[in-house]
Write a protein that holds these residues in place. Sequence first.
Motif, PDB file in Angstrom:
ATOM      1  N   GLY A 299       0.865  -1.320   0.016  1.00 52.00           N
ATOM      2  CA  GLY A 299      -0.022   0.027  -0.079  1.00 52.00           C
ATOM      3  C   GLY A 299       1.108   1.294  -0.010  1.00 52.00           C
ATOM      4  O   GLY A 299       0.512   2.280  -0.611  1.00 52.00           O
ATOM      5  N   LEU A 300       2.106   1.236   0.654  1.00 50.30           N
ATOM      6  CA  LEU A 300       2.606   2.607   1.201  1.00 50.30           C
ATOM      7  C   LEU A 300       4.152   2.550   0.407  1.00 50.30           C
ATOM      8  O   LEU A 300       4.457   3.262  -0.184  1.00 50.30           O
ATOM      9  CB  LEU A 300       2.862   2.682   2.466  1.00 50.30           C
ATOM     10  CG  LEU A 300       1.652   3.609   3.119  1.00 50.30           C
ATOM     11  CD1 LEU A 300       1.764   3.855   4.464  1.00 50.30           C
ATOM     12  CD2 LEU A 300       1.818   4.949   2.482  1.00 50.30           C
TER      13      LEU A 300
ATOM     14  N   PRO B  18       5.125   1.991  -3.574  1.00 46.80           N
ATOM     15  CA  PRO B  18       5.114   3.290  -4.195  1.00 46.80           C
ATOM     16  C   PRO B  18       5.986   4.260  -4.076  1.00 46.80           C
ATOM     17  O   PRO B  18       6.815   4.864  -5.011  1.00 46.80           O
ATOM     18  CB  PRO B  18       3.499   3.719  -4.197  1.00 46.80           C
ATOM     19  CG  PRO B  18       2.958   2.448  -3.530  1.00 46.80           C
ATOM     20  CD  PRO B  18       3.945   1.521  -3.024  1.00 46.80           C
ATOM     21  N   LEU B  19       6.476   4.214  -2.917  1.00 48.10           N
ATOM     22  CA  LEU B  19       7.192   5.615  -2.580  1.00 48.10           C
ATOM     23  C   LEU B  19       8.668   4.979  -2.861  1.00 48.10           C
ATOM     24  O   LEU B  19       9.433   5.972  -3.147  1.00 48.10           O
ATOM     25  CB  LEU B  19       7.010   5.626  -0.959  1.00 48.10           C
ATOM     26  CG  LEU B  19       5.878   6.266  -0.255  1.00 48.10           C
ATOM     27  CD1 LEU B  19       5.774   6.578   1.066  1.00 48.10           C
ATOM     28  CD2 LEU B  19       5.784   7.715  -1.270  1.00 48.10           C
TER      29      LEU B  19
ATOM     30  N   SER C  30       5.411   8.220   6.306  1.00 43.84           N
ATOM     31  CA  SER C  30       4.127   7.453   5.585  1.00 43.84           C
ATOM     32  C   SER C  30       3.882   6.051   6.584  1.00 43.84           C
ATOM     33  O   SER C  30       2.841   5.945   6.878  1.00 43.84           O
ATOM     34  CB  SER C  30       4.650   6.652   4.274  1.00 43.84           C
ATOM     35  OG  SER C  30       5.702   5.993   4.465  1.00 43.84           O
TER      36      SER C  30
ATOM     37  N   ILE D 200      -2.135  11.954   6.646  1.00 42.70           N
ATOM     38  CA  ILE D 200      -0.639  11.427   6.096  1.00 42.70           C
ATOM     39  C   ILE D 200      -0.667  10.601   4.913  1.00 42.70           C
ATOM     40  O   ILE D 200       0.125  10.935   4.216  1.00 42.70           O
ATOM     41  CB  ILE D 200       0.058  11.170   7.661  1.00 42.70           C
ATOM     42  CG1 ILE D 200      -0.209  12.222   8.668  1.00 42.70           C
ATOM     43  CG2 ILE D 200       1.416  10.796   7.277  1.00 42.70           C
ATOM     44  CD1 ILE D 200       0.510  11.654  10.116  1.00 42.70           C
TER      45      ILE D 200
ATOM     46  N   VAL E 186       1.094  11.885   1.398  1.00 44.70           N
ATOM     47  CA  VAL E 186       2.614  11.276   1.127  1.00 44.70           C
ATOM     48  C   VAL E 186       2.138  10.696  -0.335  1.00 44.70           C
ATOM     49  O   VAL E 186       3.210  10.652  -1.181  1.00 44.70           O
ATOM     50  CB  VAL E 186       2.885  10.112   2.198  1.00 44.70           C
ATOM     51  CG1 VAL E 186       3.944   9.458   1.623  1.00 44.70           C
ATOM     52  CG2 VAL E 186       3.591  10.877   3.364  1.00 44.70           C
ATOM     53  N   LEU E 187       1.196  10.018  -0.557  1.00 43.57           N
ATOM     54  CA  LEU E 187       1.132   9.112  -1.799  1.00 43.57           C
ATOM     55  C   LEU E 187       0.757  10.069  -3.065  1.00 43.57           C
ATOM     56  O   LEU E 187       1.220   9.855  -4.075  1.00 43.57           O
ATOM     57  CB  LEU E 187       0.256   7.928  -1.765  1.00 43.57           C
ATOM     58  CG  LEU E 187       0.690   6.856  -0.799  1.00 43.57           C
ATOM     59  CD1 LEU E 187      -0.417   5.847  -0.911  1.00 43.57           C
ATOM     60  CD2 LEU E 187       1.973   6.221  -1.509  1.00 43.57           C
TER      61      LEU E 187
END
Lengths: 313, 388
Positions: free
Chosen positions: A80-81, A84-85, A98, B353, B357-358
């Motif tokens: 989910g996080l 992508p980052l 994040s 948040i 961020v995304l």
Amino acid sequence: MMPPWLASGFIYASALALTAGGITLLYITTRTFNFAHASMATWGFYVAYTGTALYGGSPYRYFPLVFLFGSLLGVICYFGLNRPLLRRQAAEITLMMSTLGYDLILLSGIQMYCDYLTYTHKLFARRVTMSVYDFQLGGTSAASIILPLIAIAFLTALHFFLVKTKFGVAMRATIENPVLAGASGINADAVYLASWVIGGGMASLGGAFMAMAMTGTPVIGMMSIPFMFAGAILGGLYSLYGGILGGFVVGLAEYGGVYYLATRVGPWVLGYRMAIPLLIMALTLLVFPRGLAGVAWRSVPRAVIGRLRGVGT
Amino acid sequence: MTTGNGAASRASEFFLRREVLITVALLLVLTWLLVSRGVSLLLTILIDFAIFTIVTLSLNLEVGFTGIPQFGRVIAVIAGAFAVGAIPGRLLAWFMGLPHGLSYAEDAVNYKVVPQLSEVLAGNAFLAVVFFLFSLVLAALCGAAIGWLASRPAIRLREAYLGISLLAFGDFFMWAGHNWEPLVGGTTAVFVPDPFRIVWGYRFQAVVITMLVVTLLIYLYVERLTRSPFGRALRMLRDSDVAAGVSGKNIVRVRTQSLMIGSALAAVAGGMYVIYTGTCTAIGFTRLTWTFWPWAYMMLGGIGSNAGVVLGVLLLTTMRSIITVYRFKLFGFLTVWGIDPLWLEYALMGLVIVVVVLFMPHGLIPAKVEPILPLGRVKKALERTAQG
């Protein structure tokens, strides 16, 4: 016969070794300083508690489930996080933030789950003493013997996984040099995923351990995350074994130091117990701004010998 | 060239429209809350807004402009809150000949002494104003001192190490205040003499107006500061400390100054919060409320953008209040399982948040990227060198 402080100290130190090791593992593979470790640990405790309180048996039976649940939380965070980052080459601070958002969402879930347990199952889910489910072994609580053994067994297995298996070697290669590992055909995605699976599981397992030594609350992870961080930083953040050792040292030093000071100085010291791990962390950082693993230990003897022979300087 | 300018101006128009739209919608929501719920809810929102705007502006000064991973914002807030909780009341008690030593913070003494002090302040407008201003100045001084202390590791440590050290020490200060009774009462709250007693009956309104005025002043100060040469030095340091060092900036001093100013501002917010609530409870200064919430506000508003911070704080405080007030109406279905919908507040902040961020890493009002020298001046300088 172990004195009670040492018994609790061993449990707590094993818990910190696992959580600090998990933080370190995630940091060296994905550059992510995982704030969500706090709530992942708390969820681990609540999984163990739910199992024990609702379905009976000793808490140890539920530890595999605890690990799997933590892995699941880690996998969700990765897909989910984190992925992508990482693909976007996000800065370290962004990655950190994040996971803070994810942590708050998990915390909200924990609080709601506590409400649910209290209301539906009439349990006192907000103040739990897990040690009542424990049994005696050789005069002390079984947890103080079993939990360190589980931690050692788990970490040994992890060591062999990293050293002996092909995937473990690939993982270490990615840790050492991501670009080179990618060039030689190692799938970085799989390595990141594996580290979230292992790291998340370690977090939850550590949380379940921790509740055996102290009162379990919905904020048990949130309260103890500075110590997990302190352990990881003491170990230097760049070495998995350093992080594990750092967590263990911090945990045992806290219990031992507080016990010593409380008997010598007075029981009021107990309120300031968190100063001990912080002092250890601060002193380490003062001398080695990059932690213990940031010191080039291998070159220390050579440097000393060189200095003695008058070479170099 | 013209097309590029056109695109840029259109883009800036778009952002202008988005922030204007959000502000208008927010004002409508606030008006609706005022009409349907009465003045007191609006005042509560405005108090939260004022206090957290100051804290978030100070955080933004350190994170957005200087690039310090400040995960210990609560340290400075605690410095201000504890200072105002412990010192001005003691001084006043000393002048009055009341108990003012270590025993001042004992609850059996404190609950008798502080009402007497408040009575004195209620009878003397001049003294009340002096007391309030002295408290703010004291908070700012203590904050600056703590900021200086925090700057010592900030010079040596790298990103994550520094952030975690600050975070851990924030927790330590909270626990120290919780355990050491003579400071602010330990587990029991210490009461704070109330300088607003003089406008009894309109206390709440007076507090809100005073705080909004202080917030406005601090906003103007921060805005001026970040546009000044010092602000440019901060941004230069953030973007590349090597370049800043090469061009003659004293990196250590600039970073120290930024931390001291930021901490002083946050401490003022802490002190004002203590005066508003009338009590100082150490355990209330958690890292969740005073470090993580401001981070969420700042990220939503736009890191490095002062106007964005203000909008972010207003938006999120309003949303939090709506959840608190309408939680049973909106999320009543949760009570079937015995769940208090208030916990959704955490989820809301977490989601904010994550989404920021995304999907919008620059926030609601992105900070403008400005060259150190305007393009026109660079061109002129180039022409001059070409001629000469």
